[in-house]
Design a protein around this motif. Structure first.
Motif, PDB file in Angstrom:
ATOM      1  N   VAL A   1       3.871  -1.724  14.045  1.00 10.88           N
ATOM      2  CA  VAL A   1       2.997  -2.801  13.582  1.00 10.88           C
ATOM      3  C   VAL A   1       1.644  -2.751  14.278  1.00 10.88           C
ATOM      4  O   VAL A   1       0.587  -2.794  13.628  1.00 10.88           O
ATOM      5  N   THR A   2       1.642  -2.644  15.601  1.00 12.80           N
ATOM      6  CA  THR A   2       0.372  -2.661  16.325  1.00 12.80           C
ATOM      7  C   THR A   2      -0.482  -1.446  15.982  1.00 12.80           C
ATOM      8  O   THR A   2      -1.711  -1.549  15.904  1.00 12.80           O
ATOM      9  N   THR A   3       0.151  -0.300  15.770  1.00 15.58           N
ATOM     10  CA  THR A   3      -0.610   0.901  15.410  1.00 15.58           C
ATOM     11  C   THR A   3      -1.286   0.738  14.060  1.00 15.58           C
ATOM     12  O   THR A   3      -2.458   1.101  13.879  1.00 15.58           O
ATOM     13  N   MET A   4      -0.563   0.174  13.095  1.00 15.51           N
ATOM     14  CA  MET A   4      -1.142  -0.017  11.763  1.00 15.51           C
ATOM     15  C   MET A   4      -2.243  -1.064  11.781  1.00 15.51           C
ATOM     16  O   MET A   4      -3.305  -0.879  11.169  1.00 15.51           O
ATOM     17  N   VAL A   5      -2.021  -2.162  12.486  1.00 12.36           N
ATOM     18  CA  VAL A   5      -3.041  -3.209  12.542  1.00 12.36           C
ATOM     19  C   VAL A   5      -4.303  -2.690  13.226  1.00 12.36           C
ATOM     20  O   VAL A   5      -5.431  -2.968  12.778  1.00 12.36           O
ATOM     21  N   ALA A   6      -4.149  -1.919  14.281  1.00 15.26           N
ATOM     22  CA  ALA A   6      -5.311  -1.376  14.984  1.00 15.26           C
ATOM     23  C   ALA A   6      -6.117  -0.453  14.071  1.00 15.26           C
ATOM     24  O   ALA A   6      -7.354  -0.477  14.088  1.00 15.26           O
ATOM     25  N   ALA A   7      -5.422   0.355  13.281  1.00 17.08           N
ATOM     26  CA  ALA A   7      -6.129   1.270  12.377  1.00 17.08           C
ATOM     27  C   ALA A   7      -6.881   0.516  11.293  1.00 17.08           C
ATOM     28  O   ALA A   7      -7.975   0.922  10.871  1.00 17.08           O
TER      29      ALA A   7
ATOM     30  N   THR B   1       4.616   7.663   9.469  1.00 21.63           N
ATOM     31  CA  THR B   1       5.318   8.938   9.435  1.00 21.63           C
ATOM     32  C   THR B   1       6.816   8.679   9.353  1.00 21.63           C
ATOM     33  O   THR B   1       7.457   8.414  10.382  1.00 21.63           O
ATOM     34  N   PRO B   2       7.392   8.727   8.157  1.00 20.84           N
ATOM     35  CA  PRO B   2       8.840   8.585   8.041  1.00 20.84           C
ATOM     36  C   PRO B   2       9.530   9.885   8.462  1.00 20.84           C
ATOM     37  O   PRO B   2       9.217  10.964   7.956  1.00 20.84           O
ATOM     38  N   VAL B   3      10.463   9.767   9.403  1.00 21.59           N
ATOM     39  CA  VAL B   3      11.216  10.909   9.908  1.00 21.59           C
ATOM     40  C   VAL B   3      12.634  10.830   9.345  1.00 21.59           C
ATOM     41  O   VAL B   3      13.271   9.771   9.414  1.00 21.59           O
TER      42      VAL B   3
ATOM     43  N   MET C   1       3.900   1.990   5.015  1.00 19.55           N
ATOM     44  CA  MET C   1       2.473   1.980   4.716  1.00 19.55           C
ATOM     45  C   MET C   1       1.954   0.560   4.831  1.00 19.55           C
ATOM     46  O   MET C   1       2.727  -0.403   4.886  1.00 19.55           O
ATOM     47  N   ALA C   2       0.643   0.419   4.882  1.00 16.31           N
ATOM     48  CA  ALA C   2       0.028  -0.905   4.967  1.00 16.31           C
ATOM     49  C   ALA C   2      -1.268  -0.911   4.177  1.00 16.31           C
ATOM     50  O   ALA C   2      -2.052   0.050   4.229  1.00 16.31           O
ATOM     51  N   PHE C   3      -1.467  -1.971   3.436  1.00 12.57           N
ATOM     52  CA  PHE C   3      -2.695  -2.197   2.672  1.00 12.57           C
ATOM     53  C   PHE C   3      -3.250  -3.562   3.036  1.00 12.57           C
ATOM     54  O   PHE C   3      -2.506  -4.476   3.412  1.00 12.57           O
ATOM     55  N   ARG C   4      -4.554  -3.695   2.887  1.00 12.53           N
ATOM     56  CA  ARG C   4      -5.141  -5.032   2.926  1.00 12.53           C
ATOM     57  C   ARG C   4      -4.976  -5.655   1.546  1.00 12.53           C
ATOM     58  O   ARG C   4      -5.286  -5.035   0.532  1.00 12.53           O
TER      59      ARG C   4
ATOM     60  N   ALA D   1       2.724   6.126  13.905  1.00 14.62           N
ATOM     61  CA  ALA D   1       3.408   4.978  13.298  1.00 14.62           C
ATOM     62  C   ALA D   1       4.656   5.513  12.602  1.00 14.62           C
ATOM     63  O   ALA D   1       4.630   5.902  11.440  1.00 14.62           O
ATOM     64  N   ARG D   2       5.755   5.515  13.333  1.00 17.25           N
ATOM     65  CA  ARG D   2       6.944   6.227  12.867  1.00 17.25           C
ATOM     66  C   ARG D   2       8.059   5.272  12.429  1.00 17.25           C
ATOM     67  O   ARG D   2       8.234   4.191  12.991  1.00 17.25           O
TER      68      ARG D   2
END
Length: 326
Positions: free
Chosen positions: A119-125, A137-139, A181-184, A232-233
């Motif tokens: 969450v924090t990685t996506m929000v920061a980006a 990155t889905p593993v 994934m994340a979108f605004r 973001a895994r």
């Protein structure tokens, strides 16, 4: 008559830095993934705080909705909704986006578990206003200790995961992978929702709804960036039925059909831009690696090379079929 529960903010852990709130959207469709859905919620729960929320959207399954409502009846930061649109993943996602309370919407597959920091990685980006969307990155979480001996990592997209050919550092990409994934939400309000003309319905292995949306974002919002985030895994569960040759070829064929549908919607130039590099540069390396292994006496290396060639043929056949179908 039911009333909506009063939203109660989540108390963040001590020392947690403040950030923009998020809506985490998980779409579910079958009781067979009951444990997976619960695991997805539990994986993201420690990363939430403040006014963050989880939205579970159930795709036309009354039994599943009733079960989830009972399970999370006393969870004020989580809502269970029914897909009010066309059956399928796109319709469910659109329902969730419309109901989300916050501008940042993080999409997590119902069979994926978030690793710490997602969450924090996506929000920061997304703090960069030029960035319209980010993908994690889905593993693959294989049903056995190791991947099937013949399954080439270049084709991990078959099981909804990151594959050889994606950037290994944060970089701009054409489209994200749907499992994380994340979108605004403001971006989606400007370019329109996920297309219900493409994408998965139940177990039908079509896809590319996030690809079509990302291309539309770039076409309609010049200067908008879409980033891939290696850090973001998520762990994406692979069921045994998806490790068979039958599923591999069926999924490749369906991907070709989906690519043809996307190309009709957004144009072949944008619809196949990433695929041209993938076919011309990534796959030949995979075949060459396989041939080199065989030449050195490792005859098992022939399996991944054969899978690459068969997968390419199946995908091409699907694309041809999709191109001829109106």
């Amino acid at each position: 008559m039911t009333t909506e529960r009063v939203f109660t903010p989540i108390v963040p852990a001590a020392g947690t830095p403040r950030r923009e709130p998020v809506s985490v959207l998980i779409c579910a469709y079958t009781m067979r993934r009951w444990d997976d859905v619960l695991a997805a919620v539990e994986s993201v729960r420690p990363q939430l705080g403040g006014y963050d929320e989880v939205v579970l959207v159930v795709d036309h399954n009354l039994e599943l909705r009733a079960g989830l409502e009972a399970r999370y009846d006393s969870t004020p930061w989580l809502r269970v909704l029914s897909n009010t649109g066309k059956q399928g993943l796109s319709g469910a996602r659109n329902t969730g986006v419309a109901a989300a309370r916050h501008d940042i919407v993080i999409f997590l597959d119902d069979d994926a578990t978030a690793e710490p920091g997602l969450v924090t990685t996506m929000v920061a980006a997304l703090a960069d206003q030029r960035v319209a969307a980010v993908g994690g990155t889905p593993v693959p979480a294989w049903p056995a200790v190791h991947r099937p001996w013949w399954f080439p990592p270049e084709f991990d997209w078959v099981v909804g995961c990151a594959y050889v050919g994606l950037p290994t550092e944060r970089a701009e990409v054409r489209n994200v992978i749907g499992a994380a994934m994340a979108f605004r939400r403001g971006v989606l309000e400007r370019v329109g929702p996920f297309s219900t003309d493409v994408g998965r319905v139940g177990t039908l292995p079509l896809g590319c709804e996030e690809t079509e949306l990302c291309i539309r974002v770039r076409q309609q919002l010049p200067g908008a960036a879409i980033h891939h985030l290696p850090d973001a895994r998520v762990r994406h569960r692979v069921t045994p039925d998806r490790t068979t040759w039958r599923y591999f070829l069926r999924r490749c064929y369906s991907e070709g059909v989906s690519k043809a549908m996307v190309s009709r919607l957004v144009g072949a130039g944008d619809g196949l831009s990433s695929e041209r590099r993938y076919v011309s540069r990534i796959l030949p390396r995979a075949v060459g690696r396989s041939l080199l292994g065989v030449a050195r006496g490792r005859f098992a290396a022939a399996g991944p090379g054969a899978a690459v060639l068969c997968g390419l043929v199946a995908t091409g056949a699907g694309y041809l079929r999709g191109s001829l179908t109106r």
